[in-house]
Design a protein around this motif. Structure first.
Motif, PDB file in Angstrom:
ATOM      1  N   ILE A 175     108.063  13.446  -5.963  1.00 28.42           N
ATOM      2  CA  ILE A 175     107.832  12.766  -4.690  1.00 28.42           C
ATOM      3  C   ILE A 175     106.329  12.578  -4.486  1.00 28.42           C
ATOM      4  N   VAL A 176     105.975  11.513  -3.781  1.00 27.51           N
ATOM      5  CA  VAL A 176     104.591  11.322  -3.331  1.00 27.51           C
ATOM      6  C   VAL A 176     104.559  11.714  -1.862  1.00 27.51           C
ATOM      7  N   LEU A 177     103.668  12.644  -1.536  1.00 31.51           N
ATOM      8  CA  LEU A 177     103.545  13.082  -0.143  1.00 31.51           C
ATOM      9  C   LEU A 177     102.270  12.494   0.434  1.00 31.51           C
ATOM     10  N   LYS A 178     102.419  11.592   1.383  1.00 28.89           N
ATOM     11  CA  LYS A 178     101.223  10.997   2.000  1.00 28.89           C
ATOM     12  C   LYS A 178     100.905  11.729   3.296  1.00 28.89           C
ATOM     13  N   ALA A 179      99.877  12.577   3.225  1.00 25.68           N
ATOM     14  CA  ALA A 179      99.430  13.351   4.392  1.00 25.68           C
ATOM     15  C   ALA A 179      98.369  12.530   5.097  1.00 25.68           C
ATOM     16  N   THR A 180      98.703  12.015   6.274  1.00 22.09           N
ATOM     17  CA  THR A 180      97.820  11.047   6.906  1.00 22.09           C
ATOM     18  C   THR A 180      97.584  11.371   8.385  1.00 22.09           C
ATOM     19  N   LYS A 181      97.027  10.387   9.121  1.00 25.97           N
ATOM     20  CA  LYS A 181      96.616  10.662  10.502  1.00 25.97           C
ATOM     21  C   LYS A 181      97.759  10.498  11.493  1.00 25.97           C
ATOM     22  N   VAL A 182      98.868   9.932  11.067  1.00 17.14           N
ATOM     23  CA  VAL A 182     100.034   9.751  11.945  1.00 17.14           C
ATOM     24  C   VAL A 182     101.210  10.536  11.340  1.00 17.14           C
ATOM     25  N   ASP A 183     102.222  10.796  12.171  1.00 15.46           N
ATOM     26  CA  ASP A 183     103.280  11.711  11.718  1.00 15.46           C
ATOM     27  C   ASP A 183     104.484  11.006  11.098  1.00 15.46           C
ATOM     28  N   GLY A 184     104.253   9.794  10.588  1.00 18.11           N
ATOM     29  CA  GLY A 184     105.343   9.111   9.902  1.00 18.11           C
ATOM     30  C   GLY A 184     105.153   7.615   9.927  1.00 18.11           C
ATOM     31  N   VAL A 185     106.184   6.910   9.485  1.00 16.96           N
ATOM     32  CA  VAL A 185     106.152   5.442   9.472  1.00 16.96           C
ATOM     33  C   VAL A 185     106.785   4.948  10.770  1.00 16.96           C
ATOM     34  N   TYR A 186     106.091   4.050  11.443  1.00 15.21           N
ATOM     35  CA  TYR A 186     106.537   3.515  12.734  1.00 15.21           C
ATOM     36  C   TYR A 186     106.881   2.031  12.609  1.00 15.21           C
ATOM     37  N   THR A 187     107.571   1.536  13.611  1.00  9.75           N
ATOM     38  CA  THR A 187     107.928   0.114  13.645  1.00  9.75           C
ATOM     39  C   THR A 187     106.677  -0.772  13.710  1.00  9.75           C
ATOM     40  N   ALA A 188     105.590  -0.219  14.215  1.00 11.71           N
ATOM     41  CA  ALA A 188     104.283  -0.899  14.242  1.00 11.71           C
ATOM     42  C   ALA A 188     103.222   0.192  14.232  1.00 11.71           C
ATOM     43  N   ASP A 189     101.956  -0.179  14.071  1.00 10.39           N
ATOM     44  CA  ASP A 189     100.902   0.831  14.038  1.00 10.39           C
ATOM     45  C   ASP A 189     100.884   1.604  15.367  1.00 10.39           C
ATOM     46  N   PRO A 190     101.232   2.900  15.354  1.00 12.30           N
ATOM     47  CA  PRO A 190     101.311   3.654  16.615  1.00 12.30           C
ATOM     48  C   PRO A 190      99.958   3.813  17.301  1.00 12.30           C
ATOM     49  N   LYS A 191      98.870   3.604  16.544  1.00  9.99           N
ATOM     50  CA  LYS A 191      97.543   3.705  17.171  1.00  9.99           C
ATOM     51  C   LYS A 191      97.238   2.458  18.007  1.00  9.99           C
ATOM     52  N   LYS A 192      97.998   1.394  17.733  1.00 11.98           N
ATOM     53  CA  LYS A 192      97.753   0.146  18.472  1.00 11.98           C
ATOM     54  C   LYS A 192      98.888  -0.175  19.432  1.00 11.98           C
ATOM     55  N   ASP A 193     100.100   0.277  19.091  1.00  7.30           N
ATOM     56  CA  ASP A 193     101.272  -0.076  19.903  1.00  7.30           C
ATOM     57  C   ASP A 193     101.976   1.199  20.382  1.00  7.30           C
ATOM     58  N   PRO A 194     101.766   1.568  21.657  1.00  5.59           N
ATOM     59  CA  PRO A 194     102.357   2.813  22.167  1.00  5.59           C
ATOM     60  C   PRO A 194     103.887   2.779  22.227  1.00  5.59           C
ATOM     61  N   ASN A 201     106.312  -5.488   6.409  1.00  9.29           N
ATOM     62  CA  ASN A 201     104.855  -5.456   6.238  1.00  9.29           C
ATOM     63  C   ASN A 201     104.220  -4.289   7.001  1.00  9.29           C
ATOM     64  N   LEU A 202     104.844  -3.112   6.916  1.00  5.34           N
ATOM     65  CA  LEU A 202     104.333  -1.935   7.620  1.00  5.34           C
ATOM     66  C   LEU A 202     103.073  -1.453   6.906  1.00  5.34           C
ATOM     67  N   GLN A 203     101.994  -1.327   7.683  1.00  9.88           N
ATOM     68  CA  GLN A 203     100.658  -1.149   7.083  1.00  9.88           C
ATOM     69  C   GLN A 203     100.277   0.312   6.831  1.00  9.88           C
ATOM     70  N   VAL A 204     101.212   1.220   6.965  1.00 14.64           N
ATOM     71  CA  VAL A 204     100.872   2.633   6.793  1.00 14.64           C
ATOM     72  C   VAL A 204     100.454   2.936   5.355  1.00 14.64           C
ATOM     73  N   MET A 205     100.920   2.111   4.429  1.00 11.71           N
ATOM     74  CA  MET A 205     100.576   2.263   3.016  1.00 11.71           C
ATOM     75  C   MET A 205     100.500   0.857   2.433  1.00 11.71           C
ATOM     76  N   ASP A 206      99.725   0.666   1.378  1.00 14.13           N
ATOM     77  CA  ASP A 206      99.639  -0.717   0.918  1.00 14.13           C
ATOM     78  C   ASP A 206     100.867  -1.119   0.103  1.00 14.13           C
ATOM     79  N   GLY A 207     101.094  -2.420   0.094  1.00 13.68           N
ATOM     80  CA  GLY A 207     102.295  -2.983  -0.522  1.00 13.68           C
ATOM     81  C   GLY A 207     102.425  -2.643  -2.001  1.00 13.68           C
ATOM     82  N   ALA A 208     101.284  -2.585  -2.694  1.00  8.57           N
ATOM     83  CA  ALA A 208     101.323  -2.290  -4.133  1.00  8.57           C
ATOM     84  C   ALA A 208     101.879  -0.876  -4.360  1.00  8.57           C
ATOM     85  N   ALA A 209     101.482   0.057  -3.498  1.00 13.45           N
ATOM     86  CA  ALA A 209     101.964   1.441  -3.634  1.00 13.45           C
ATOM     87  C   ALA A 209     103.467   1.501  -3.363  1.00 13.45           C
TER      88      ALA A 209
END
Ligand SMILES: Nc1ncnc2c1ncn2[C@@H]1O[C@H](COP(=O)(O)OP(=O)(O)OP(=O)(O)O)[C@@H](O)[C@H]1O
Ligand SMILES: O=c1ccn([C@@H]2O[C@H](COP(=O)(O)O)[C@@H](O)[C@H]2O)c(=O)[nH]1
Length: 236
Positions: free
Chosen positions: A155-174, A191-199
């Protein structure tokens, strides 16, 4: 009891800043390393890719008039600095880590050689993959997918600034809602931007799942490794 034998952990570069405006916050890097140590103590083989957003992003350099490829090489060098800091902090915390670089910088770190990386992992050493993929126009997310596939991580574990994948960027859309699980096709299609499309595409093709979770939540990495409900699973 860990749910995985070998993981590829992608650590956010930007998160290394902690509350600082730039660079590497000491308390933050020590806390991250201690969480990684807990997981290695469970017998899990850990490879790490760390981003460079706390120091330099090629796309930002490009946008202010730099040649994009040159800016991207600067970004890759930023990840080498973060990797060195991470491995040194690991050493101070009693762990054995090896940094391997995708671009030749042999006076500083050894080059990436896949069989050697596999050997280190089998020996229980943490391997930190520096300089991303070694190619401009990519990101360390893609490097994490690539190296994860190469080393046979489960598995790839992406430890990032938000706690998961959201319907839109949670930092911009509450109003954004978090998925507990989502398919690669849906993540790419929306086109969820939490990770790039190539990944996403590489992991989908290799049937390598990704877990996205918060690097700021104490104990989250351990819970993910134990297979507990944490963050968002991206799967085939
Ligand atoms: N649909 C989404 N769900 C979750 N996060 C999203 C989404 N769209 C955009 N984001 C943003 O993506 C960011 C995570 O990706 P990013 O690549 O910027 O961070 P990182 O990998 O943690 O940093 P670095 O590149 O420094 O390693 C989050 O902080 C969040 O604001
Ligand atoms: O394979 C790669 C990986 C990274 N880069 C450049 O480095 C920066 C920092 O990486 P992040 O993933 O954004 O933290 C990135 O913006 C690129 O400029 C690269 O060119 N190739």
């Amino acid at each position: 009891m860990p749910a995985y034998k070998r993981i590829l952990l992608k650590l956010s570069g930007e998160a290394l800043m902690g509350d600082d405006a730039y660079g590497i916050n000491r308390a933050t890097i020590v806390r991250m390393v201690q969480e990684v140590r807990e997981v290695t103590q469970m017998g899990v083989e850990v490879a790490v890719v760390i981003g460079g957003g706390n120091i330099f992003r090629g796309v930002a350099g490009g946008s202010v008039g730099m040649d994009r490829a040159t800016a991207d090489y600067m970004g890759m060098l930023a990840t080498v600095m973060n990797s060195l800091a991470l491995a040194d902090t690991m050493r101070q915390e009693g762990m054995i880590a090896r940094v391997m670089s995708a671009i030749g910088i042999e006076q500083v770190v050894e080059p990436y050689v896949r069989p050697k990386a596999l050997q280190y992992l089998e020996e229980g050493k943490v391997v930190v993959f520096a300089a991303g993929t070694g190619n401009p126009f990519f990101t360390t997310d893609t490097a994490a997918a690539l190296r994860g596939a190469e080393i046979g991580a489960e598995i790839v574990l992406k430890a990032t600034k938000v706690d998961g994948v959201y319907t839109a960027d949670p930092k911009k859309d509450p109003q954004a809602k978090r998925y507990s699980a989502i398919t690669f096709d849906e993540a790419i299609g929306r086109n969820l931007q939490v990770m790039d499309g190539a990944a996403f595409a590489l992991c989908r093709d290799q049937k390598l799942p990704i877990k996205v979770f918060s690097i700021f939540k104490p104990g989250a990495l351990k819970r993910v490794v134990q297979g507990e409900d944490e963050g968002t699973l991206v799967h085939v």
